[in-house]
Write a protein that holds these residues in place. Sequence first.
Motif, PDB file in Angstrom:
ATOM      1  N   ASN A 144      -8.746  12.075  21.772  1.00 15.74           N
ATOM      2  CA  ASN A 144      -8.384  11.858  20.373  1.00 15.74           C
ATOM      3  C   ASN A 144      -7.393  12.946  19.966  1.00 15.74           C
ATOM      4  N   ALA A 145      -7.054  13.014  18.710  1.00 15.87           N
ATOM      5  CA  ALA A 145      -6.066  13.992  18.258  1.00 15.87           C
ATOM      6  C   ALA A 145      -6.544  15.419  18.539  1.00 15.87           C
ATOM      7  N   GLY A 146      -7.846  15.656  18.382  1.00 16.51           N
ATOM      8  CA  GLY A 146      -8.390  16.992  18.663  1.00 16.51           C
ATOM      9  C   GLY A 146      -8.212  17.374  20.126  1.00 16.51           C
ATOM     10  N   THR A 147      -8.357  16.410  21.016  1.00 12.62           N
ATOM     11  CA  THR A 147      -8.160  16.668  22.443  1.00 12.62           C
ATOM     12  C   THR A 147      -6.760  17.200  22.696  1.00 12.62           C
ATOM     13  N   LEU A 148      -5.776  16.523  22.131  1.00 15.79           N
ATOM     14  CA  LEU A 148      -4.378  16.899  22.377  1.00 15.79           C
ATOM     15  C   LEU A 148      -4.034  18.224  21.693  1.00 15.79           C
ATOM     16  N   ARG A 149      -4.611  18.469  20.512  1.00 20.76           N
ATOM     17  CA  ARG A 149      -4.374  19.760  19.853  1.00 20.76           C
ATOM     18  C   ARG A 149      -4.965  20.895  20.671  1.00 20.76           C
ATOM     19  N   ALA A 150      -6.185  20.690  21.168  1.00 18.89           N
ATOM     20  CA  ALA A 150      -6.830  21.723  21.984  1.00 18.89           C
ATOM     21  C   ALA A 150      -6.035  21.973  23.257  1.00 18.89           C
ATOM     22  N   ALA A 151      -5.574  20.901  23.895  1.00 16.95           N
ATOM     23  CA  ALA A 151      -4.797  21.046  25.128  1.00 16.95           C
ATOM     24  C   ALA A 151      -3.495  21.811  24.871  1.00 16.95           C
ATOM     25  N   LYS A 152      -2.813  21.464  23.792  1.00 15.54           N
ATOM     26  CA  LYS A 152      -1.555  22.150  23.462  1.00 15.54           C
ATOM     27  C   LYS A 152      -1.786  23.633  23.199  1.00 15.54           C
ATOM     28  N   SER A 153      -2.919  23.963  22.593  1.00 16.63           N
ATOM     29  CA  SER A 153      -3.182  25.359  22.215  1.00 16.63           C
ATOM     30  C   SER A 153      -3.270  26.288  23.416  1.00 16.63           C
ATOM     31  N   CYS A 154      -3.531  25.748  24.606  1.00 16.40           N
ATOM     32  CA  CYS A 154      -3.632  26.614  25.788  1.00 16.40           C
ATOM     33  C   CYS A 154      -2.633  26.227  26.878  1.00 16.40           C
ATOM     34  N   GLY A 155      -1.493  25.704  26.452  1.00 19.70           N
ATOM     35  CA  GLY A 155      -0.367  25.594  27.377  1.00 19.70           C
ATOM     36  C   GLY A 155      -0.112  24.252  28.012  1.00 19.70           C
ATOM     37  N   VAL A 156      -0.865  23.218  27.656  1.00 20.58           N
ATOM     38  CA  VAL A 156      -0.625  21.895  28.242  1.00 20.58           C
ATOM     39  C   VAL A 156       0.625  21.279  27.620  1.00 20.58           C
ATOM     40  N   LYS A 157       1.501  20.735  28.486  1.00 21.46           N
ATOM     41  CA  LYS A 157       2.752  20.142  28.033  1.00 21.46           C
ATOM     42  C   LYS A 157       2.732  18.616  28.048  1.00 21.46           C
ATOM     43  N   ALA A 158       1.908  18.011  28.899  1.00 24.51           N
ATOM     44  CA  ALA A 158       1.904  16.555  29.025  1.00 24.51           C
ATOM     45  C   ALA A 158       0.553  16.071  29.538  1.00 24.51           C
ATOM     46  N   VAL A 159       0.235  14.796  29.216  1.00 26.34           N
ATOM     47  CA  VAL A 159      -1.057  14.208  29.567  1.00 26.34           C
ATOM     48  C   VAL A 159      -0.815  12.894  30.324  1.00 26.34           C
ATOM     49  N   PRO A 160      -0.684  12.958  31.647  1.00 25.02           N
ATOM     50  CA  PRO A 160      -0.494  11.737  32.426  1.00 25.02           C
ATOM     51  C   PRO A 160      -1.809  10.999  32.651  1.00 25.02           C
ATOM     52  N   LEU A 161      -1.830   9.710  32.327  1.00 28.70           N
ATOM     53  CA  LEU A 161      -2.973   8.867  32.658  1.00 28.70           C
ATOM     54  C   LEU A 161      -2.610   8.075  33.914  1.00 28.70           C
ATOM     55  N   TRP A 162      -2.800   6.761  33.954  1.00 28.25           N
ATOM     56  CA  TRP A 162      -2.497   6.021  35.182  1.00 28.25           C
ATOM     57  C   TRP A 162      -2.295   4.549  34.867  1.00 28.25           C
ATOM     58  N   SER A 163      -1.623   3.864  35.791  1.00 27.64           N
ATOM     59  CA  SER A 163      -1.379   2.427  35.624  1.00 27.64           C
ATOM     60  C   SER A 163      -2.094   1.598  36.676  1.00 27.64           C
ATOM     61  N   SER A 164      -2.620   2.248  37.724  1.00 26.77           N
ATOM     62  CA  SER A 164      -3.434   1.549  38.731  1.00 26.77           C
ATOM     63  C   SER A 164      -4.352   2.559  39.389  1.00 26.77           C
ATOM     64  N   GLU A 165      -5.406   2.054  40.051  1.00 25.28           N
ATOM     65  CA  GLU A 165      -6.376   2.937  40.706  1.00 25.28           C
ATOM     66  C   GLU A 165      -6.645   2.457  42.125  1.00 25.28           C
ATOM     67  N   ALA A 166      -6.685   3.406  43.075  1.00 22.21           N
ATOM     68  CA  ALA A 166      -6.838   3.076  44.495  1.00 22.21           C
ATOM     69  C   ALA A 166      -8.246   3.374  44.993  1.00 22.21           C
ATOM     70  N   PHE A 167      -8.761   2.471  45.832  1.00 20.57           N
ATOM     71  CA  PHE A 167     -10.028   2.617  46.524  1.00 20.57           C
ATOM     72  C   PHE A 167      -9.798   2.336  48.010  1.00 20.57           C
ATOM     73  N   PRO A 168     -10.767   2.628  48.868  1.00 29.61           N
ATOM     74  CA  PRO A 168     -10.561   2.374  50.295  1.00 29.61           C
ATOM     75  C   PRO A 168     -10.368   0.897  50.642  1.00 29.61           C
ATOM     76  N   ASP A 169     -10.908  -0.005  49.813  1.00 25.67           N
ATOM     77  CA  ASP A 169     -10.870  -1.424  50.169  1.00 25.67           C
ATOM     78  C   ASP A 169     -10.159  -2.313  49.154  1.00 25.67           C
ATOM     79  N   HIS A 170      -9.675  -1.739  48.041  1.00 22.22           N
ATOM     80  CA  HIS A 170      -8.965  -2.569  47.063  1.00 22.22           C
ATOM     81  C   HIS A 170      -8.201  -1.688  46.073  1.00 22.22           C
ATOM     82  N   MET A 171      -7.383  -2.351  45.251  1.00 23.42           N
ATOM     83  CA  MET A 171      -6.674  -1.705  44.152  1.00 23.42           C
ATOM     84  C   MET A 171      -7.165  -2.314  42.840  1.00 23.42           C
TER      85      MET A 171
END
Length: 343
Positions: A262-289
Amino acid sequence: MQLVRQTDEKAAERQRRQLRQPRHPGGRARAVAAVLVIAALGSACAAGSEDRGGAGRTGDGGGGGGGPVESPSGGPGRAGPGAGAEAAKKAEAAKKADAAAAVKAQALRAVAAKKWKLAKTPLAAPAPPAVKPKIATRKGFEVTGGASLPPVFTNVPTKEKVVFLTIDDGAEKDPELLRMMDELKIPYSAFLSDYVINDNYAYFKKMQAHGVSLHNHTLTHPYLPGLSYEEQKREICGQQDKIKKRYGKRPELFRPPYGNYNAGTLRAAKSCGVKAVPLWSSEAFPDHMEWREWDRSLHPGDIVLTHFRGKEDWKGSMPDMIRNVMKTITDKGYAVAKLEDYV
């Protein structure tokens, strides 16, 4: 002839007397100045003779006049006529050397791919961009007041057919993964939680020595939106401090557990030097995507997520997961690039 010499001598004596006893004020000064001018003209003539063929200079071949002769380098501040051609030769040689090195690296990768039982040799990523692309929060992922906060995104803006491999938490510490990825020269980024790495910090130190960047995934992997701002700050900034202490650098990238924030997460992250928050568009497993996009495919700049897991949790090992995800990536004509070269 005798008469002429005597006459000249008498005239010279008269001139010397005039210099010693000027007839009016300023006369002596003018006479001295005249002598100095004559001497200067004589020196200039001598210098001119030396310039046209004297010691230390190259003449025009006949010892006669003519302008200054250009030095072999083309003269002061100027490249000679061969300098451009020489630079072009060097550039071409460097280009050929780079191409030869790329061919050799891909040949070695083919050998490693066979050793590790990959279906195909991974494709080589293009050179990273000279200027990193501008990252913005993905539409629909915004929070109130987020314009000044670290961007949240699942894809990096690029036209190159590259994707980025990221691995979360750190629970499984398979030494085969380190060897496999190093021999295949596949880049990846690790997002670490302290509660699962603190029994073997050395494993991730080895990973870092192989060129892997280590990033923040909180201390204990909680559901962050359920915490107060101060609690979120302790989770995020506490892990910033842990990684700095153990691995020498405070991360600039942060991934919230489960992708929730939430907004608090991003404010807290910025306060200690975080510049970007990458999430993901797909997830890999040993037997499927598993896919988050409607077309269930890859796109230039997509971020792929997987986890540090083993056979206790998955239907396979971490090398099995790499074989599966690399088959998908390579079959679709993509290469894996280093996330930190673009973000």
